[in-house]
Design an enzyme around this catalytic site. Structure first.
Site, PDB file in Angstrom:
ATOM      1  N   GLU A 228      46.725  63.167  17.081  1.00  0.00           N
ATOM      2  CA  GLU A 228      46.491  64.207  17.887  1.00  0.00           C
ATOM      3  C   GLU A 228      46.537  65.486  17.623  1.00  0.00           C
ATOM      4  OE1 GLU A 228      49.675  64.055  21.167  1.00  0.00           O
ATOM      5  OE2 GLU A 228      49.108  66.028  21.532  1.00  0.00           O
ATOM      6  N   CYS A 265      51.003  70.823  23.688  1.00  0.00           N
ATOM      7  CA  CYS A 265      49.690  70.155  23.586  1.00  0.00           C
ATOM      8  C   CYS A 265      48.886  70.188  24.667  1.00  0.00           C
ATOM      9  CB  CYS A 265      49.962  68.845  22.894  1.00  0.00           C
ATOM     10  SG  CYS A 265      51.314  67.872  23.362  1.00  0.00           S
TER      11      CYS A 265
END
Ligand code: NAP
Length: 500
Positions: A228, A265
């Site tokens: 990620e 995020c």
């Protein structure tokens, strides 16, 4: 205890993981055993919460409120992975019994099930000292399906990681979770190149992710890499929504953008709103100015933020306002669409406001967006025609589309997708949260004409485990005998083409 991992440490950790794989609780059918261990870890973390939060607060500056919330989330992730391990949907068993006819209509008995990959590597995140670190969801999901884990802690919170690792060691069997420390990139590369490691999970920078990915590509047998790597999480505010409730939207988005100093995020980093949306802009700027402040996670993040902000500020058409340390950049939709730099994530307290003049202008900016974890759409009924055009575009670039919602915030539920097209994730077909997080660490194995005594648990005729399975095309929890295979000639398919 938290000393720099050497190549020998990596080797020893991988050997321990390899030795553990194949013995209890990592054998097929040991799912309930692993689920009990995950529950025990959840209880132990909860019991130590005050000491753990104090340690993490000292190392990350994230604040006790956020950290208690994150620790509770971590406990829930462990519990959820335990529930999923017991329930067994991740095994996805499919049974097709034999059909006595020539191919392609006839077939042998074929049964398929998902099996654990083997030992896996996990790299902890800087911005989640609990939820994506030692006992975070990458560990919990891999362990749930039967993969021993070698975990590289993040150097931003070594003492917190060591305290959690100590709890884990008091509960888990040898080799189930080996924890490495330090900032030696060499050790990271050895880890992803170790022969016994069958996959790797990562949360961090584009540069770090690319370095690990290229080390994996150099392996004789490249392995899956679930990275990620960053996302701008675009938000589109349609004209009528901005007209009708610009002030409320500006305030709400400012709250989302300033949570944990923008170090989520799913931080909404790019907001596209109509040019001249004064009410929205005023409320957004005043919300940003009022938001609480604290230091960034660590010096590396600080330096990365300063560099990213400097680059963005210098790019064509960008202006910047410093709202008490949170940087608000502005750009036109046309300049945004033309600038690769403007579309890059600046991790930390920064937001890019994009002004669009009309539909074509907005579409060009939306079409320039890259893969993202989330994309949000704020539209009123009067925006419907425009929303009809934008929504499919957002679906193409995001793992999760929010309607009138605000990121951050990732619900812990089976259906969640926390992933998306590159660069938000290196594997757009996966998710690091929810039920899909487990299947990342498995691969399907088919058993052809396999004697009953050799079939793994879950593929037996009786369905002793009570799994939901697909048997000869029917979704069922019943035994195989309740769903006989359709005979090939039932539909008159026994054609002999050559003679027709
Ligand atoms: P990072 O620098 O990518 O570090 C994450 C992990 O990757 C660490 O374990 C680090 O190793 C390793 N690593 C980094 N570069 C490497 C290389 N060239 N070779 C081998 N290993 C490497 O990420 P970070 O420390 O979290 O923060 C830096 C940036 O990451 C932020 O500014 C932000 O852009 C991004 N970030 C993104 C997310 C997200 O959700 N996608 C979350 C946090 C941060 P060591 O431990 O040995 O140093």
């Amino acid at each position: 205890m938290t000393q720099e991992a050497t190549e020998a440490d990596v080797r020893a950790a991988v050997e321990a993981a390899e030795a553990a794989f194949g013995a209890a609780p990592f054998r097929p059918g040991d799912d309930a055993m692993r689920a009990d261990l995950l529950d025990a870890l959840a209880d132990a973390l909860a019991a130590e919460r005050h000491a753990l939060v104090a340690l993490a607060d000292a190392e990350t500056h994230l604040g006790a409120d956020r950290l208690y919330g994150e620790l509770l989330r971590t406990v829930r992730q462990l519990e959820m992975c335990a529930e999923l391990a017991r329930e067994g949907a991740w095994l996805d068993p499919v049974i097709d019994t034999a059909i006595d006819a020539p191919p392609p209509y006839g077939r042998p008995d074929i049964r398929r099930i998902n099996e654990a990959l083997g030992p896996v590597a996990v790299f902890a995140a800087s911005n989640f000292p609990f939820a994506f670190s030692v006992l975070g969801n990458d560990f919990a999901s891999a362990f749930a399906v039967g993969c021993p884990v070698v975990l590289k802690t993040h150097p931003g919170h070594p003492e917190t990681s060591a305290a959690v690792a100590k709890i884990a060691a008091s509960i888990l069997p040898e080799g189930a979770l080996s924890v490495l420390y330090g900032t030696g990139y060499g050790a990271n590369l050895h880890l992803v190149q170790a022969r016994a490691i069958r996959a790797a999970g990562f949360t961090g920078s584009l540069g770090g992710g690319r370095a690990l990915l290229s080390a994996i590509d150099q392996r004789a047998d490249p392995i899956p890499f679930f990275g990620e790597l960053g996302a701008v999480n675009p938000v589109v505010v349609c004209p009528e929504a901005a007209n009708a409730r610009g002030a409320a939207l500006g305030q709400t988005l400012a709250t989302g953008a300033t949570m944990s100093m923008g170090q989520f995020c799913t931080n909404p980093g790019v907001i596209l709103r109509p040019a001249g949306a004064a009410e929205f802009d005023d409320a957004f700027m005043s919300g940003i100015a009022k938001a609480p402040r604290h230091a960034l996670l660590n010096e590396r993040i600080d330096a990365g933020f300063a560099k990213g902000a400097e680059t963005l500020k210098a790019s064509p058409g960008v202006t910047m306002k410093d709202a008490m340390g949170h940087l608000v950049f502005s750009i036109s939709a046309a300049d945004f669409a033309a600038s690769e730099i403007a579309r890059e994530e600046v991790f930390g307290p920064a937001t890019l406001l994009v002004s669009y003049e009309g539909e074509a202008d907005l579409m060009a900016a939306v079409d320039a967006l890259e893969g993202s974890l989330t994309a949000s759409l704020h539209a009123d009924p009067a925006d419907d025609a425009l929303a009809d055009e934008i929504e499919p575009r957002l679906r193409r670039i995001a793992g999760r589309v929010l309607y009138a919602g605000v990121s951050p915030g990732v619900a812990l539920t089976d259906a969640m997708v926390h992933g998306g097209p590159f660069p938000s994730s290196t594997r757009g077909d996966s998710s690091s949260v929810g039920a899909l997080s487990l299947t990342r660490w498995t691969r399907p194995v088919a058993y052809q004409s396999c004697p009953a005594r050799r079939l793994p648990p879950g593929l037996d005729d009786e369905n002793a485990r009570g799994l939901t399975r697909r048997v000869n095309g029917a979704v069922t929890r019943g035994p195989v005998s309740a769903h006989p295979a359709e005979q090939a000639d039932d539909k008159g398919r026994m054609k002999t083409w050559r003679n027709d």
